[in-house]
Scaffold this active site. Structure first.
Site, PDB file in Angstrom:
ATOM      1  N   SER A 301      54.689  68.472  29.075  1.00  0.00           N
ATOM      2  CA  SER A 301      54.311  68.650  30.472  1.00  0.00           C
ATOM      3  C   SER A 301      53.280  69.768  30.558  1.00  0.00           C
ATOM      4  CB  SER A 301      55.550  69.024  31.304  1.00  0.00           C
ATOM      5  OG  SER A 301      55.177  69.534  32.569  1.00  0.00           O
ATOM      6  N   ARG A 341      30.188  24.069  37.170  1.00  0.00           N
ATOM      7  CA  ARG A 341      30.051  25.482  36.802  1.00  0.00           C
ATOM      8  C   ARG A 341      30.226  26.261  38.084  1.00  0.00           C
ATOM      9  NH1 ARG A 341      26.653  27.958  32.924  1.00  0.00           N
ATOM     10  NH2 ARG A 341      26.638  25.949  31.861  1.00  0.00           N
TER      11      ARG A 341
END
Length: 504
Positions: A301, A341
């Site tokens: 931490s 497409r």
């Protein structure tokens, strides 16, 4: 507009996948290498078939060295045509011309009869294939470690939890086996995937490929001489060179190949996330049944020196929480693949698919280390199991004793069923202080059940958690036997178990 120098996405905000290993398999340079591999393989197919100048393949292969190209520049130039293949082709053709010192005309082998979707779809499948090979290796290491835990702790008692509350006696071996089961099933699903090649041409009709082979414009293949190559043969040869699956027809607008891959990757992170969620709970200080492997500098931490955060599980869980949305993005794109497409749906797949590969790979690396080094604390498991005292065995008591009490007794409570009378015992016990509930339950139960119906010895047997594990050991054995290829060192044991089950 001002342009700024950049070193690309290093994963600063995605630590689960921030590693040279993952970057090498899925980064921009890996994508570019896959695209170049497809182009080089196609040139080799054409050269071999006599459809490109002899010797072209070697020239294109030399030009297809990823180190020759500016990845960042290609990314910016891709905006001009909407995909990275288009600017790359210009650079590739220039490299081929420069290297074609013999004047072969090798540039004619580059991209001939393909379209950019053919190349990019096939390249992403090539990229996925390489990533999956490494992903499966990581998963096999993790599942082998879990199989070992399942075997070692087959009789290590702990408590099962349901809706956050203690439910029944359990074994840590079965818990590890269930983790193994989810991961092995997901890995098997991923391993069974067929990653297909794509060669459809501009509109998925193979029109230009047909002209390439025959030299004339044809309709439905009419005029092709018997025994000559077809565009489908060329596609099969490309698949073989790339290590992809051949397909009967182009799949350019049917995206099941992509969504199936995405779903399989998400299944891996699902299974990993389940295990991580369990570890995060079980490693809480107040539970303390297991712990992640400790490595200097990990779990620290910035403000609290005493912290040992379960970072491996945190990172795995972060991947599991991101993956479903990415898989959903692939389905959203597939459902909106309009025309032959689409206008944006195809483009939206690329980043989602690559991020799924990154997350699954990153999670698997963390998971392998977690499974290999997990610390197990049977004493804490037993302590937590005993918090509920004999009440944890009330289901066992009900099953064995309720039928004995039906129709017995006298007075106001005689009309109640045995199950109702035992429930009253539990209800009264729960009114007692927590530290007194074990003794209270035993005393009330003893008072409710006559000695002639249930001896003290039989009552203690019913209140022993080791006697109420059902088929926990057999379930663990069956799970390992179902996936012997993922058990590693335990593979021979699983094989023996499976043979034993067959003989039985």
């Amino acid at each position: 507009m001002t342009f700024f120098e950049t070193d690309g996405d290093a994963g600063l905000l995605s630590p689960v996948s921030a590693s040279p290993f993952v970057a090498a398999l899925t980064g921009d340079r890996a994508v570019l290498a896959a695209i170049l591999k497809v182009e080089a393989a196609w040139a080799a197919v054409l050269d071999e078939a006599g459809l490109a100048p002899a010797g072209s393949a070697a020239v294109v292969a030399a030009a297809a060295d990823v180190q020759r190209y500016d990845v960042a520049g290609l990314a910016v130039r891709a905006q001009g045509g909407g995909n990275p293949v288009i600017p790359l082709l210009a650079d590739l053709r220039e490299e081929v011309r420069n290297l074609d010192t013999a004047g072969l005309g090798a540039v004619r082998a580059v991209h001939t009869s393909l379209t950019s979707q053919d190349v990019l779809d096939s390249a992403l499948m090539v990229l996925a294939a390489g990533a999956i090979r490494e992903l499966l290796a990581e998963l096999r290491s993790a599942t082998a470690a879990l199989a070992g835990l399942a075997e070692t702790h087959g009789h290590t008692l702990c408590v099962a939890r349901s809706l956050t509350q203690h439910s029944l006696p359990y074994t840590f071996g079965l818990r590890a086996a269930q983790w193994f089961s989810g991961l092995a099933a997901a890995a098997a699903r991923l391993e069974a995937l067929e990653l297909p090649v794509q060669t459809g041409g501009a509109a998925g009709t193979l029109a230009s490929g047909t002209v390439l082979i025959d030299g004339t414009v044809l309709t439905d293949g009419a005029g092709l001489a018997a025994g000559t190559l077809s565009p489908f043969d060329l596609a099969d040869r490309l698949a073989a060179r790339l290590g992809l699956a051949p397909v009967p027809a182009p799949w350019h607008s049917n995206r099941l190949a992509v969504t199936s891959l995405g779903d399989a990757l998400a299944a891996v992170t699902d299974a990993a996330g389940k295990m991580a969620a369990d570890v995060l709970f079980l490693s809480r200080p107040e539970v303390a049944e297991i712990a992640e492997p400790r490595v200097a500098g990990r779990g620290v931490s910035s403000a609290m020196p005493q912290k040992q955060n379960p970072v491996l599980s945190v990172l795995i869980r972060s991947a599991a929480l991101q993956a479903p949305a990415l898989a959903a993005q692939l389905h959203l794109a597939a459902a909106n693949f309009n025309d032959e497409r689409p206008d944006g749906a195809w483009h939206s797949e690329w980043a989602a698919l690559r991020q799924l590969l990154r997350l699954a790979l990153g999670a698997a690396v963390q998971l392998r280390e977690l499974a290999d080094g997990m610390a197990v604390f049977p004493g804490a498991m037993r302590r937590n199991l005993e918090l509920g005292g004999p009440l944890l065995l009330s289901e066992a008591v009900n099953a064995a004793v309720a039928p004995l009490l039906d129709g017995t007794g006298a007075g106001p409570g005689a009309a109640r069923t045995g199950k109702q009378r035992l429930q009253a015992v539990v209800d009264e016990t729960l009114l007692a202080p927590a530290g007194e509930q074990a003794d209270t339950y035993r005393a009330l139960l003893r008072a409710a059940v006559p000695q002639e119906l249930l001896s003290d010895a039989r009552l203690e047997e019913l209140l022993n958690p080791a006697n109420y594990l059902g088929q926990a050991a057999e379930i663990s054995r069956r799970i390992l036997a179902a996936y012997p290829e993922y058990t590693g060192q335990a593979g021979a044991l699983a094989h023996q178990i499976q043979n034993g089950a067959s003989r039985g």
